[in-house]
Structures are given as C-alpha cells and as structure tokens.
Design a protein around this motif. Structure first.
Motif, PDB file in Angstrom:
ATOM      1  N   ALA A  72     -23.208  98.889   9.355  1.00  0.00           N
ATOM      2  CA  ALA A  72     -22.365 100.087   9.348  1.00  0.00           C
ATOM      3  C   ALA A  72     -21.892 100.414  10.764  1.00  0.00           C
ATOM      4  N   LYS A  73     -22.764 100.233  11.749  1.00  0.00           N
ATOM      5  CA  LYS A  73     -22.393 100.501  13.139  1.00  0.00           C
ATOM      6  C   LYS A  73     -21.303  99.532  13.590  1.00  0.00           C
ATOM      7  N   ASN A  74     -21.441  98.266  13.209  1.00  0.00           N
ATOM      8  CA  ASN A  74     -20.446  97.268  13.593  1.00  0.00           C
ATOM      9  C   ASN A  74     -19.109  97.546  12.904  1.00  0.00           C
ATOM     10  N   LYS A  75     -19.147  97.941  11.637  1.00  0.00           N
ATOM     11  CA  LYS A  75     -17.900  98.239  10.916  1.00  0.00           C
ATOM     12  C   LYS A  75     -17.198  99.452  11.495  1.00  0.00           C
ATOM     13  N   SER A  76     -17.967 100.395  12.026  1.00  0.00           N
ATOM     14  CA  SER A  76     -17.338 101.584  12.597  1.00  0.00           C
ATOM     15  C   SER A  76     -16.576 101.246  13.876  1.00  0.00           C
ATOM     16  N   ARG A  77     -16.928 100.153  14.511  1.00  0.00           N
ATOM     17  CA  ARG A  77     -16.200  99.723  15.716  1.00  0.00           C
ATOM     18  C   ARG A  77     -14.796  99.255  15.373  1.00  0.00           C
ATOM     19  N   PHE A  78     -14.624  98.728  14.183  1.00  0.00           N
ATOM     20  CA  PHE A  78     -13.348  98.167  13.767  1.00  0.00           C
ATOM     21  C   PHE A  78     -12.932  98.785  12.435  1.00  0.00           C
ATOM     22  N   PRO A  79     -12.454 100.019  12.456  1.00  0.00           N
ATOM     23  CA  PRO A  79     -12.119 100.687  11.187  1.00  0.00           C
ATOM     24  C   PRO A  79     -10.952 100.009  10.482  1.00  0.00           C
ATOM     25  N   LYS A  80     -11.033 100.004   9.167  1.00  0.00           N
ATOM     26  CA  LYS A  80      -9.956  99.440   8.358  1.00  0.00           C
ATOM     27  C   LYS A  80      -9.051 100.562   7.896  1.00  0.00           C
ATOM     28  N   ASN A  81      -7.901 100.169   7.416  1.00  0.00           N
ATOM     29  CA  ASN A  81      -6.939 101.097   6.839  1.00  0.00           C
ATOM     30  C   ASN A  81      -6.493 102.173   7.819  1.00  0.00           C
ATOM     31  N   LYS A  82      -6.353 101.766   9.073  1.00  0.00           N
ATOM     32  CA  LYS A  82      -5.796 102.704  10.035  1.00  0.00           C
ATOM     33  C   LYS A  82      -4.323 102.890   9.680  1.00  0.00           C
ATOM     34  N   PRO A  83      -3.786 104.057   9.947  1.00  0.00           N
ATOM     35  CA  PRO A  83      -2.370 104.250   9.618  1.00  0.00           C
ATOM     36  C   PRO A  83      -1.486 103.281  10.402  1.00  0.00           C
ATOM     37  N   PHE A  84      -0.526 102.731   9.723  1.00  0.00           N
ATOM     38  CA  PHE A  84       0.386 101.772  10.334  1.00  0.00           C
ATOM     39  C   PHE A  84       1.379 102.511  11.227  1.00  0.00           C
ATOM     40  N   VAL A  85       1.588 101.969  12.414  1.00  0.00           N
ATOM     41  CA  VAL A  85       2.549 102.561  13.343  1.00  0.00           C
ATOM     42  C   VAL A  85       3.836 101.753  13.238  1.00  0.00           C
ATOM     43  N   GLY A  86       4.909 102.421  12.876  1.00  0.00           N
ATOM     44  CA  GLY A  86       6.200 101.750  12.747  1.00  0.00           C
ATOM     45  C   GLY A  86       6.753 101.375  14.115  1.00  0.00           C
ATOM     46  N   ILE A  87       7.704 100.470  14.149  1.00  0.00           N
ATOM     47  CA  ILE A  87       8.262  99.979  15.417  1.00  0.00           C
ATOM     48  C   ILE A  87       8.969 101.089  16.183  1.00  0.00           C
ATOM     49  N   GLY A  88       9.639 101.983  15.473  1.00  0.00           N
ATOM     50  CA  GLY A  88      10.336 103.080  16.147  1.00  0.00           C
ATOM     51  C   GLY A  88       9.368 103.989  16.885  1.00  0.00           C
ATOM     52  N   GLU A  89       8.301 104.393  16.199  1.00  0.00           N
ATOM     53  CA  GLU A  89       7.287 105.254  16.815  1.00  0.00           C
ATOM     54  C   GLU A  89       6.599 104.538  17.972  1.00  0.00           C
ATOM     55  N   TRP A  90       6.307 103.235  17.792  1.00  0.00           N
ATOM     56  CA  TRP A  90       5.645 102.462  18.853  1.00  0.00           C
ATOM     57  C   TRP A  90       6.538 102.359  20.090  1.00  0.00           C
ATOM     58  N   LEU A  91       7.841 102.137  19.883  1.00  0.00           N
ATOM     59  CA  LEU A  91       8.759 102.024  21.023  1.00  0.00           C
ATOM     60  C   LEU A  91       8.861 103.345  21.791  1.00  0.00           C
ATOM     61  N   LYS A  92       8.911 104.463  21.067  1.00  0.00           N
ATOM     62  CA  LYS A  92       8.971 105.763  21.736  1.00  0.00           C
ATOM     63  C   LYS A  92       7.716 106.009  22.572  1.00  0.00           C
ATOM     64  N   THR A  93       6.553 105.654  22.010  1.00  0.00           N
ATOM     65  CA  THR A  93       5.288 105.818  22.740  1.00  0.00           C
ATOM     66  C   THR A  93       5.267 104.920  23.966  1.00  0.00           C
ATOM     67  N   MET A  94       5.712 103.681  23.806  1.00  0.00           N
ATOM     68  CA  MET A  94       5.713 102.730  24.918  1.00  0.00           C
ATOM     69  C   MET A  94       6.672 103.198  26.011  1.00  0.00           C
ATOM     70  N   GLU A  95       7.854 103.680  25.641  1.00  0.00           N
ATOM     71  CA  GLU A  95       8.820 104.153  26.639  1.00  0.00           C
ATOM     72  C   GLU A  95       8.288 105.378  27.374  1.00  0.00           C
ATOM     73  N   GLY A  96       7.543 106.227  26.686  1.00  0.00           N
ATOM     74  CA  GLY A  96       6.967 107.408  27.325  1.00  0.00           C
ATOM     75  C   GLY A  96       5.892 107.056  28.332  1.00  0.00           C
ATOM     76  N   ARG A  97       5.211 105.929  28.145  1.00  0.00           N
ATOM     77  CA  ARG A  97       4.140 105.510  29.055  1.00  0.00           C
ATOM     78  C   ARG A  97       4.651 104.678  30.235  1.00  0.00           C
ATOM     79  N   GLN A  98       5.887 104.226  30.178  1.00  0.00           N
ATOM     80  CA  GLN A  98       6.415 103.408  31.272  1.00  0.00           C
ATOM     81  C   GLN A  98       6.634 104.264  32.513  1.00  0.00           C
ATOM     82  N   LYS A  99       6.301 103.672  33.650  1.00  0.00           N
ATOM     83  CA  LYS A  99       6.502 104.360  34.930  1.00  0.00           C
ATOM     84  C   LYS A  99       7.320 103.443  35.830  1.00  0.00           C
TER      85      LYS A  99
END
Length: 130
Positions: A72-99
């Motif tokens: 159970a401890k090992n499975k908690s390290r790698f949770p399943k069924n995490k919400p999928f991040v779409g490419i649009g949301e990922w790109l916005k997050t990535m652009e916000g982190r760029q310096k």
C-alpha cells in the motif's frame, strides 16, 4: 395373464427382453443422477487457512499484514487515475514557468516524469544487483 405364462412361446421371450431392456434403462439413468445432498456433511465441513511450515498462524498473519502495508505504501507513491492534463492546459502552465533573460531563457518550464528511484545505486539494490 395366465395365458402369457402358461404357454412358453414368443410372448414370454418378448416380455423377458422388455424387462431386461427396462432394467438396463433404469440402471443407466441412475448412473447419471446426482448423489443426494447431505446436510450433515455440509455442517461439519471446516475451513482451514494456509499457514506455511515453520510459522504459527499469528506470525503468518503479522507477516501478511506487513507485506500488505508495504504494498500500500509503494502504491501510494505512484497513484493511478490521476486527472489527465490536456495539451492546452499543459502549455499554459509551461509558458507560465518559463523565465527569460533577454532573448535566452533561464528556466524552460518543462516538467519531467516522476522517477521511482533516486539513483542508479538505489535501482541496482532494488533489483538485487548489488
């Protein structure tokens, strides 16, 4: 009825064949009939759990609980069924982190995959190589 058995002939032979055929039919049907259910046997049946040789039931239960906690401890390290991040949301997050510093960027904002082991030595130890 007295006529059938009084004169030995064709009718007696046919009756004997019929009785033999009937007996064979009854015997074959009885062979495929399910055995009668015994309720006394069902009440006396006892369920025994598997316990490896050399361990008491309490020790084995403790070992199983430790193993399930470890899993159970090992499975908690790698949770399943995490919400999928779409490419649009990922790109916005990535652009916000760029310096940037002038025309060059100092931080790309790229995200990396989660690693299971912190080093190659830890991986080798887990795989039994060291």
């Amino acid at each position: 009825l007295t006529q059938i058995f009084a004169a030995p002939g064709i009718q007696v032979v046919e009756m004997a064949r019929f009785l033999v055929l009937l007996a064979a039919l009854v015997a074959s049907v009885a062979a495929f009939a399910p055995p009668p259910a015994s309720t006394a046997a069902a009440r006396t049946t006892q369920l025994n759990a598997y316990v490896p040789a050399g361990l008491s039931p309490a020790e084995y239960k403790k070992k199983q609980e430790a193993e399930s906690a470890k899993k159970a401890k090992n499975k908690s390290r790698f949770p399943k069924n995490k919400p999928f991040v779409g490419i649009g949301e990922w790109l916005k997050t990535m652009e916000g982190r760029q310096k940037f510093q002038g025309q060059k960027y100092t931080a790309s904002g790229h995200t990396y995959a989660k690693v299971k082991f912190k080093s190659k030595d830890e991986f080798d130890k887990a795989m039994g190589r060291k």
